[in-house]
Design an enzyme around this catalytic site. Structure first.
Site, PDB file in Angstrom:
ATOM      1  N   GLY A   1       0.820  -1.215   0.000  1.00 54.15           N
ATOM      2  CA  GLY A   1       0.000   0.000   0.000  1.00 54.15           C
ATOM      3  C   GLY A   1       0.846   1.254   0.000  1.00 54.15           C
ATOM      4  O   GLY A   1       1.714   1.461  -0.851  1.00 54.15           O
ATOM      5  N   GLY A   2       0.585   2.102   1.007  1.00 55.06           N
ATOM      6  CA  GLY A   2       1.311   3.368   1.102  1.00 55.06           C
ATOM      7  C   GLY A   2       2.812   3.177   1.181  1.00 55.06           C
ATOM      8  O   GLY A   2       3.579   4.048   0.767  1.00 55.06           O
TER       9      GLY A   2
ATOM     10  N   GLY B   1      12.049  11.146 -35.508  1.00 55.64           N
ATOM     11  CA  GLY B   1      11.815  11.702 -34.176  1.00 55.64           C
ATOM     12  C   GLY B   1      12.857  11.232 -33.181  1.00 55.64           C
ATOM     13  O   GLY B   1      13.229  11.960 -32.252  1.00 55.64           O
ATOM     14  N   ALA B   2      13.335  10.017 -33.376  1.00 51.71           N
ATOM     15  CA  ALA B   2      14.313   9.486 -32.425  1.00 51.71           C
ATOM     16  C   ALA B   2      15.591  10.314 -32.454  1.00 51.71           C
ATOM     17  O   ALA B   2      16.278  10.446 -31.447  1.00 51.71           O
ATOM     18  CB  ALA B   2      14.618   8.026 -32.735  1.00 51.71           C
TER      19      ALA B   2
HETATM   20  C1  HXC Z   1      -1.495  -3.133  11.406  1.00 53.48           C
HETATM   21  C2  HXC Z   1      -0.095  -4.797  10.694  1.00 53.48           C
HETATM   22  C3  HXC Z   1      -0.196  -4.342   9.365  1.00 53.48           C
HETATM   23  C4  HXC Z   1      -1.024  -3.201   9.123  1.00 53.48           C
HETATM   24  C5  HXC Z   1       1.110  -6.028   9.383  1.00 53.48           C
HETATM   25  N1  HXC Z   1       0.721  -5.849  10.652  1.00 53.48           N
HETATM   26  N2  HXC Z   1       0.561  -5.131   8.556  1.00 53.48           N
HETATM   27  N3  HXC Z   1      -0.742  -4.207  11.707  1.00 53.48           N
HETATM   28  N4  HXC Z   1      -1.648  -2.637  10.164  1.00 53.48           N
HETATM   29  N5  HXC Z   1      -1.143  -2.676   7.885  1.00 53.48           N
HETATM   30  C6  HXC Z   1       1.097  -6.631  11.840  1.00 53.48           C
HETATM   31  C7  HXC Z   1       0.520  -8.030  11.760  1.00 53.48           C
HETATM   32  O1  HXC Z   1      -0.801  -8.017  12.270  1.00 53.48           O
HETATM   33  C8  HXC Z   1       1.479  -8.800  12.663  1.00 53.48           C
HETATM   34  O2  HXC Z   1       1.160  -8.533  14.002  1.00 53.48           O
HETATM   35  C9  HXC Z   1       2.818  -8.111  12.382  1.00 53.48           C
HETATM   36  O3  HXC Z   1       2.501  -6.838  11.818  1.00 53.48           O
HETATM   37  C10 HXC Z   1       3.649  -8.889  11.382  1.00 53.48           C
HETATM   38  O4  HXC Z   1       2.834  -9.168  10.252  1.00 53.48           O
HETATM   39  P1  HXC Z   1       2.732 -10.630   9.617  1.00 53.48           P
HETATM   40  O5  HXC Z   1       1.549 -10.629   8.755  1.00 53.48           O
HETATM   41  O6  HXC Z   1       2.836 -11.655  10.686  1.00 53.48           O
HETATM   42  O7  HXC Z   1       4.085 -10.664   8.762  1.00 53.48           O
HETATM   43  P2  HXC Z   1       4.333 -11.326   7.344  1.00 53.48           P
HETATM   44  O8  HXC Z   1       3.772 -12.700   7.317  1.00 53.48           O
HETATM   45  O9  HXC Z   1       5.794 -11.146   7.091  1.00 53.48           O
HETATM   46  O10 HXC Z   1       3.486 -10.478   6.315  1.00 53.48           O
HETATM   47  C11 HXC Z   1       3.781  -9.105   6.100  1.00 53.48           C
HETATM   48  C12 HXC Z   1       2.687  -8.434   5.237  1.00 53.48           C
HETATM   49  C13 HXC Z   1       1.292  -8.701   5.882  1.00 53.48           C
HETATM   50  C14 HXC Z   1       2.754  -9.049   3.831  1.00 53.48           C
HETATM   51  C15 HXC Z   1       3.019  -6.961   5.155  1.00 53.48           C
HETATM   52  O11 HXC Z   1       1.374  -8.344   7.254  1.00 53.48           O
HETATM   53  C16 HXC Z   1       0.226  -7.911   5.230  1.00 53.48           C
HETATM   54  O12 HXC Z   1      -0.290  -8.287   4.187  1.00 53.48           O
HETATM   55  N6  HXC Z   1      -0.190  -6.785   5.882  1.00 53.48           N
HETATM   56  C17 HXC Z   1      -1.271  -5.957   5.395  1.00 53.48           C
HETATM   57  C18 HXC Z   1      -0.878  -5.199   4.125  1.00 53.48           C
HETATM   58  C19 HXC Z   1      -1.895  -4.174   3.704  1.00 53.48           C
HETATM   59  O13 HXC Z   1      -2.856  -4.517   3.018  1.00 53.48           O
HETATM   60  N7  HXC Z   1      -1.782  -2.940   4.243  1.00 53.48           N
HETATM   61  C20 HXC Z   1      -2.677  -1.848   3.989  1.00 53.48           C
HETATM   62  C21 HXC Z   1      -2.386  -1.219   2.643  1.00 53.48           C
HETATM   63  S1  HXC Z   1      -3.414   0.154   2.296  1.00 53.48           S
HETATM   64  P3  HXC Z   1       1.123  -9.704  15.074  1.00 53.48           P
HETATM   65  O14 HXC Z   1       0.891  -9.005  16.384  1.00 53.48           O
HETATM   66  O15 HXC Z   1       0.023 -10.596  14.696  1.00 53.48           O
HETATM   67  O16 HXC Z   1       2.459 -10.365  14.999  1.00 53.48           O
HETATM   68  C22 HXC Z   1      -2.470   1.513   2.621  1.00 53.48           C
HETATM   69  C23 HXC Z   1      -3.171   2.811   2.489  1.00 53.48           C
HETATM   70  C24 HXC Z   1      -2.395   3.807   1.687  1.00 53.48           C
HETATM   71  O17 HXC Z   1      -1.342   1.425   2.943  1.00 53.48           O
HETATM   72  C25 HXC Z   1      -2.512   3.510   0.246  1.00 53.48           C
HETATM   73  C26 HXC Z   1      -1.971   4.595  -0.596  1.00 53.48           C
HETATM   74  C27 HXC Z   1      -1.904   4.202  -2.031  1.00 53.48           C
END
Ligand code: HXC
Length: 515
Positions: free
Chosen positions: A170-171, A405-406
């Site tokens: 995402g962001g 053009g190139a």
């Molecule tokens: C809160 C988060 C988090 C998030 C991960 N964690 N992403 N907590 N908000 N966005 C937490 C998990 O719950 C977990 O906590 C710890 O971080 C580690 O994550 P894991 O999933 O165990 O790690 P991994 O298996 O390595 O996977 C990493 C990951 C996955 C691929 C990044 O966590 C994931 O898919 N996260 C969500 C990604 C996403 O969709 N984000 C939002 C995007 S929208 P615990 O306590 O359980 O260990 C955005 C808005 C802006 O960003 C967009 C602008 C264009």
């Protein structure tokens, strides 16, 4: 009062510092190491000059009323030096809520972004983040928007470098896309806007995290990232090398090193590099390596849009930007991706006072339905804007083909090149001999008793007339026809003269993104 080790205030400070240093705790740090990743503080220590880091706001809490909130809120920010030059830096800490971005986390980043911008210091982000912190809802989005805003405001004013060292969703992908350079560590980094689960639910496509956004995809397929690093250490070393070519901001000159390579060195092998047969390729990297200071060419986006070459180098010790075609790939034709690669790089060099050296050899823009429907006209136009708007010294050398053009877009005299040279093998014309004869001599060929012989003769005549540099030189379009072997001393000498205009032309502020 002098603070001594038995001072309770100092003990209290040490306790606060120890809490902040802990990040997500020993278990999560161990998990981070097990994945082959360093922690945020370890990364900063490895990036900066030894002992130079000064941390800022290590005690920030996302929600001060939450007794379990972790100090620092998943991002380490501050400043230090690289090779003695000041930089601002932030590093996300995956051990704390997966490095996700809350409003507090975002504001730590924006404060160091503002510090960098106000003081004309490059900013480096070390990213390892799950994106917006889901539990914060719109507050996290507000935080990201504020980071994006700072990215856009700083574009073209200070160099911004993003180093991807973990899964960046995402962001966490979008802010890097607004910066000048993205370096990805192989194996450990990922970039995507939405992960595999969302992709599956929306498009029904089944793909894993790696298939969606592993480093080589972004350095060779999407073109989102600029450098593929073998691992974290290599990513940080790449960052340091990149900075060595860049000024700290848009009002400083690009850095120079004492020349280690003889400025008068010639390259006799270049006299025989370009093959006689027009369709036989040669490696433009040989030209660049022979002309630039030894081992100084630092290629950017080396694996993407390989029909174009861009990168930094040194000429007589001074940093320059190099733009070229690569005849080894698609004969050096310019397509949509090459257009974007060239125009963005030219804009970067212009913003940061890096003289532009262009080596042109292109048979034209790539024809085809895919290219036309994909907007090759729109993308190719960006190259023209980039070169025309550039106020840095510009020197171009046509090594062989300069068709249509190139020819125009590759830093030609018509767009404002300060100096425009051609090798004896240069041939500039509206199009290549085959295509030209087909258009201009169509009726003649239809009426010919022996069309093949007639065609061969017409092509030969066209070649003799146009396919040489003297037709351009006679019209004052080329400043000179130069011996390939002499290219290096000629360019160094030219740069000595043109360099002065950097001081006389006020630096113009614009973002690096092409219009
Ligand atoms: C809160 C988060 C988090 C998030 C991960 N964690 N992403 N907590 N908000 N966005 C937490 C998990 O719950 C977990 O906590 C710890 O971080 C580690 O994550 P894991 O999933 O165990 O790690 P991994 O298996 O390595 O996977 C990493 C990951 C996955 C691929 C990044 O966590 C994931 O898919 N996260 C969500 C990604 C996403 O969709 N984000 C939002 C995007 S929208 P615990 O306590 O359980 O260990 C955005 C808005 C802006 O960003 C967009 C602008 C264009």
């Amino acid at each position: 009062m002098t603070i001594s080790e038995d001072n309770p205030r100092l003990t209290e400070l040490r306790t606060w510092q120890a809490r902040a240093q802990e990040g997500g705790g020993p278990q999560r740090v161990e998990q981070q190491h097990a994945k082959g990743k360093l922690t945020a503080r370890e990364r900063i220590a490895a990036l900066l000059d030894f002992g130079s880091f000064q941390e800022l706001q290590p005690f920030t809490l996302a929600h001060p009323e939450d007794m379990y909130a972790i100090p620092g809120d998943g991002v380490v920010t501050g400043y230090g030096t690289i090779d003695g030059r000041a930089v601002c830096v932030y590093a996300q800490d995956f051990t704390v809520y997966g490095g996700s971005v809350s409003l507090a986390h975002a504001r730590k980043i924006t404060q160091v972004q503002e510090l960098a911008l106000r003081n004309g210091v490059p900013i480096i982000g070390l990213l390892d983040s799950g994106g917006a912190r889901i539990q914060e809802g719109v507050a996290a989005l507000q935080g990201y928007g504020e980071i994006f805003r700072q990215n856009a405001l700083a574009s073209g004013v200070i160099p911004q470098i993003s180093v991807m060292l973990g899964p960046c969703a995402g962001g966490a992908s979008y802010s890097p896309a607004l910066t000048d350079f993205i370096i990805m560590a192989d194996q450990t980094s990922l970039m995507y806007i939405t992960g595999p689960d969302v992709v599956k639910s929306v498009t029904k496509e089944e793909i894993d995290h790696q298939g969606l956004g592993v480093a080589p995809i972004h350095t060779s397929v999407s073109g989102v990232a600029h450098f593929l690093a073998t691992d974290e250490d290599n990513a940080l070393a790449t960052t340091r090398r990149l900075l060595s070519y860049l000024p700290s901001n848009n009002v400083e000159d690009a850095p120079a090193l004492p020349p280690t390579d003889d400025p008068r060195r010639t390259a006799p092998a270049l006299n025989t590099l370009v093959p006689e047969a027009p369709n036989e390729p040669y490696d433009m990297r040989t030209v660049i390596h022979s002309v630039m200071d030894t081992d100084s060419f630092f290629e950017v986006q080396a694996d993407w849009a390989q029909n174009a070459l861009v990168g930094f180098a040194r000429l007589g010790g001074k940093a320059v930007g190099v733009v070229a075609q690569q005849p080894l790939m698609m004969a050096g034709a310019i397509d949509i991706n090459a257009s974007d690669k060239i125009s963005r790089f030219v804009r970067f060099c212009d913003a940061f006072n890096l003289p532009l050296i262009t080596f042109a050899d292109s048979p034209g823009f790539l024809p085809g339905v895919g290219q036309e429907h994909g907007g090759i006209i729109r993308h190719g136009a960006k190259i023209i804007y980039a070169y025309v708007e550039a106020t840095v010294p510009q020197i171009s050398v046509v090594t062989r083909k300069g068709y249509g053009g190139a020819y125009i877009v590759m830093g030609s005299k018509s767009l404002g090149a300060d100096l425009h040279f051609g090798w004896p093998s240069a041939e500039m014309a509206v199009m290549g001999p085959d295509a030209a004869v087909n258009v201009v001599n169509r009726r003649e060929l239809e009426a010919a008793a022996d069309p093949d012989a007639a065609r061969a003769q017409l092509i030969d005549e066209y070649r003799t007339r146009y396919a040489n540099p003297y037709y351009s030189a006679e019209r004052g379009i080329l400043d000179n026809v130069i011996e390939p072997a002499q290219t290096r001393p000629i360019l160094i000498n030219a740069l000595r003269t043109l360099r002065e205009q950097v001081r006389h032309v006020p630096p113009k502020k614009h973002g690096v993104m092409p219009a």
